[in-house]
Structure formats: structure tokens, C-alpha cells
Motif scaffolding. Sequence first.
Motif, PDB file in Angstrom:
ATOM      1  N   LEU A 145       0.925  -1.277   0.131  1.00  0.00           N
ATOM      2  CA  LEU A 145       0.180   0.082   0.085  1.00  0.00           C
ATOM      3  C   LEU A 145       0.684   1.268   0.009  1.00  0.00           C
ATOM      4  O   LEU A 145       0.702   2.115   0.922  1.00  0.00           O
ATOM      5  CB  LEU A 145      -0.999  -0.065   1.056  1.00  0.00           C
ATOM      6  CG  LEU A 145      -2.112  -1.128   1.116  1.00  0.00           C
ATOM      7  CD1 LEU A 145      -2.703  -1.094   2.557  1.00  0.00           C
ATOM      8  CD2 LEU A 145      -3.132  -0.739  -0.137  1.00  0.00           C
ATOM      9  N   TRP A 156      -7.463   0.801   5.771  1.00  0.00           N
ATOM     10  CA  TRP A 156      -6.647   0.032   5.498  1.00  0.00           C
ATOM     11  C   TRP A 156      -5.760  -0.191   6.899  1.00  0.00           C
ATOM     12  O   TRP A 156      -5.481   0.617   7.478  1.00  0.00           O
ATOM     13  CB  TRP A 156      -5.439   0.475   4.484  1.00  0.00           C
ATOM     14  CG  TRP A 156      -6.038   0.962   3.034  1.00  0.00           C
ATOM     15  CD1 TRP A 156      -6.404   2.145   2.584  1.00  0.00           C
ATOM     16  CD2 TRP A 156      -6.569  -0.095   2.020  1.00  0.00           C
ATOM     17  NE1 TRP A 156      -6.643   2.170   1.267  1.00  0.00           N
ATOM     18  CE2 TRP A 156      -7.044   1.000   1.067  1.00  0.00           C
ATOM     19  CE3 TRP A 156      -6.477  -1.431   1.811  1.00  0.00           C
ATOM     20  CZ2 TRP A 156      -7.405   0.300  -0.312  1.00  0.00           C
ATOM     21  CZ3 TRP A 156      -6.813  -1.844   0.484  1.00  0.00           C
ATOM     22  CH2 TRP A 156      -7.516  -0.973  -0.466  1.00  0.00           C
ATOM     23  N   ARG A 491      -8.115  -4.558  -1.574  1.00  0.00           N
ATOM     24  CA  ARG A 491      -6.747  -4.137  -1.681  1.00  0.00           C
ATOM     25  C   ARG A 491      -6.166  -3.698  -2.768  1.00  0.00           C
ATOM     26  O   ARG A 491      -6.454  -4.341  -4.060  1.00  0.00           O
ATOM     27  CB  ARG A 491      -5.722  -5.214  -1.002  1.00  0.00           C
ATOM     28  CG  ARG A 491      -5.948  -5.465   0.318  1.00  0.00           C
ATOM     29  CD  ARG A 491      -5.052  -6.410   1.031  1.00  0.00           C
ATOM     30  NE  ARG A 491      -4.883  -6.742   2.319  1.00  0.00           N
ATOM     31  CZ  ARG A 491      -4.357  -6.133   3.271  1.00  0.00           C
ATOM     32  NH1 ARG A 491      -3.655  -4.880   3.076  1.00  0.00           N
ATOM     33  NH2 ARG A 491      -4.575  -6.035   4.621  1.00  0.00           N
TER      34      ARG A 491
END
Length: 523
Positions: A145, A156, A491
Motif C-alpha cells: 500500500l 487499510w 486491497r
Amino acid sequence: MVLVVAIATVGVAAQPAQAAVALMAGQRARALNGNFNSVPVLHSNQPEEVEGPGILITTEPGVTYAAENGAALKNAEFTFNGDFGVHMHHKYFPDYRKQIRPGERRTELTLGLILINPGQRPIQISFDRGAVRNSFEAPYLANNLMGVKPLGVRPWNTGPGDATAVQMLRGSLDRGLSETITIPARSRVVLFRTQLPALGIANALLRGRSNGPFQMAVVAASNPYSDADLVRVLDQRRLAPGRVYLNQLAAIKNRRVFSRVGGVALGDEYQASITHDLKRQGPLHVPLTSTDRHHFGTRDVQVNQLASRMIDSSLDNVGTYGVRFDVDLNLKGSGPYELVMSHPTIPGVNTFTAFRGSIQIRTPEGLQEVHVGMRSGESLSLATLNLPGGGSSYPVRVSLVYPADATPGHLLSVVPISQLAMVQARQQAQAASSPATPAPRPVAPAPRQPAPAPRAAAPPRAVNPAPARVMPAPQAARPGPAVTRPAALPRGQAATTVNPDLLDRYQEALDAQRRIMRELMQR
């Protein structure tokens, strides 16, 4: 004509060090000159890498004994009363860590936060926000990320430090943490316990208020059967091993070495406000989470002091972990500008992950929340700001709770789109000429997200919700108080997709730059 590149010079105790933000080339940063509040916060981050069971920190009066040499070290004595905070961040690095293989079951320590009432009347404590996370619940993946992404209602999780900071930023409390507890007279309460796996991380951030005086301690125990086992660790008065800075006390005192923070810092919020006319004064650069080493030439150091500390702790709260930053930018100008966050390039230091956390951006159009994964030397656009012109002020508030495992010394800027485009294109070209270094990708501003509802669904809880019970303290120890027990976003890939419109702007900026250089060469 000579092109001049300005490099921000920052001071270090021994020799000056230099760090540069390419986005600032030829421009200067302005000081924010903000202020910390005075809320005391227990910081348990020294030692960061714990090697075994023992006391990590206690604010009780007296001394505890170092596992390394048996020396008596004065406690970080402090009595809390009223508003207070807690920041805990530790890793477990046992002495056999080099023999641990992937996939093997790892041993664990149990971390516990103990609240201590030394007085003769009960003390009530309430919590309004906070969270506890470990590596089982929020794994830390080093290259996951990166870039700028929308945060979403369920954020997240990029490690325990980021996961707890998000909840603090949004003002929510873990479902497994009590909103109110009472510490009976001369008693000790184990507020929470969480597992710390070998080579893993545990982190906690809390904000509360008491109606009377109390103290706190953080301990690590090996396979405790009950809360009494955690309190027994406190009664043994032996510090956990791993205090690697005990032989560098003189260097810490002379500021040649920055240790971790083990003590009580004054301040859990930093607020600043600045007014800037982009048309008249040019682009805006201000330090965010600045330090003695990285203040971008402003001498504006956003580090709060310690009210008490262990002898091997840093002298102040240099990391500002868990501190909420609220920066108000009152802007004047016309047209689109980029709100950019940068970390300096440091000569002689390899590229590293400098920030992974969550940021709120509030403008007249609403609230936007983004997750930012940044490497050192990068400049990333957080949002596009569309200024109305006509002399009207355009307010922007940037808020973040500084997450653990980030490296302070960040710059916040408001610049024209072309300025950011030229810098990122130049960095891409430099990276492409060096096969050993992967080319950083430009990151387009993330789309706006609506403000989350209060108390959004919390991730799995990290605390022990066992019922309260009372046990007498061991008589052989010091006269002691008793023990009391009180829809995910998908994701994204690590690399961020490049916005075609932004690429077009890059090309236009490069073409303009080439034309200027040709004209200069022909003069």
C-alpha cells in the motif's frame, strides 16, 4: 544564466547534515510556529525491541533494576490526574531470533497496561477514544500500500501503528476497551493485555480522563495465567531486557544519539494556522512533524518536551508518535493547486519507508481521507485544491495522528500542478538511468470520500475482556495495592495506476521546460 537549487540545511549536534526536497528548489519554507497542548502522555517505546519479560516502564516512585547489569534506575515518576494519554509500541526480539524460520510457530510475550491507585479513595477513569493492535490483527508488510489511496469507511491496516492511529484520528474506541472503569483504593487494574509475537509488533493509543491521581506501568510477561501474574512482574521490580542504550547515556545527553521515548511527554495535540497568498507570495511550504535535523531551514521544531523519563530515554518526544496534528492553511489564489506531502532525500542514506499512515483533508467541499505510503525523497499529491479567486480565503485543514514506524521530518506544500509534475518527471528520469533503483511512480490525487459515521465498525479487538476480580498483593513485595480486573475496501496493488491526465500535464511541463532551456542557450 545559472540555475540555482536551494537545499534546506538542518542542524545536528555534532556536524551539520543536509537534506533536500526537490519540490522546494529555489523556494523557502515558512514556519508554522504552532503549539502543543499540555496533556501528559505515557510513552512506552524504550526499549522498542524487547528481548524478554519484565517491566517496560512505570511511573511509580522508586527504582527498578536493569536486566543487563543490575543497576538501579530511577523510574519515570509521574502522577496523572485529569486528561491523559497512552502510547505503547514494542517489538519482541528474543535472543534466538536468528534461528526463527518462516512458518514456524513463534513464542509470544503478553503486554499489559496496569493502572495504579496509591490513594485511599476509588478513582474513576473514562476513555473516549483508543485502540490496541498487534501483528496478528494488523500485519506490517514493508512494501504494501505505497502511494496515495482513498481510506474508506473501514481503513487499510498497514501495521499496528497505522491501525491504532486511524481510530484515534476518527475519535473511536475499541469495542473491547471499557468506556469507564474504577480503580479501588490502593489497588491495581490491568486495563488491557495483548500478545506480542516474536519478531512482531504491538501498539496501543488511548485518550482518557480521571477524577483523581493515579500512576501507570507497562509490563511484559511470559505465558501469564492471570492478571495477578502481570502484577507480579511489576512487584519484582526488574526491567525487561533489551535496553541497548544504557551504554550511550553521555551521547544521549549531548544529543549525538536519539534513543526511543520512555517517559511522560506533555502534549497529545499540535495545532497551527497560517495565512498565505499563493498569487502574491508564490507556492507555500511548511514543516510538518519537523525535528532538530529536519526543519527545512525554518528553525521550527515540532517536538514536545518530557515531564519525566527513564535515564536511557531520548531527551524529548522526538518521534511525536500518537500526537494529533491539525494544521489550518488559509489560502488565497485562483485555479487548481496540489496539496503535497514530501520527505527529504538524505545524502548517503538508502531509500526507506518514511511514512505509512492516514490523513484527513477538510476543505469547503467536504472531508477527504487518504492513506499515504511514502518513501524517503518522495513528494506525493494528497489532493487537488480548486481555489475560487476573487480575493476569497480558501480554508484547508490537514489532520493526522502521527503513526509509529514513521520517520519524522515531513514537508507540507501547496504548489501549482506543473511544479509537482516537473519534479516527479525528473525523478522518474533519474531513476530510469539507474537500473538498481526502481522508478517512483507519480501518484494522482485520490478521489474524495465522504466523512465516516462516528464509531465505524472496529477491527477485531486486541484486549482481554475477562470479568473483574480482586486479589491481594503478595505480602513479600512492597506494601501493595490489590489487583482488580475490570465492508472492507479491496486491497490495491503496491504500485499506483498513473492518471492519464496527469501524464499529459507532465509532458506539457517537460515541453515547456525544454523550450525555456533552448531560449536560454540561444541568448
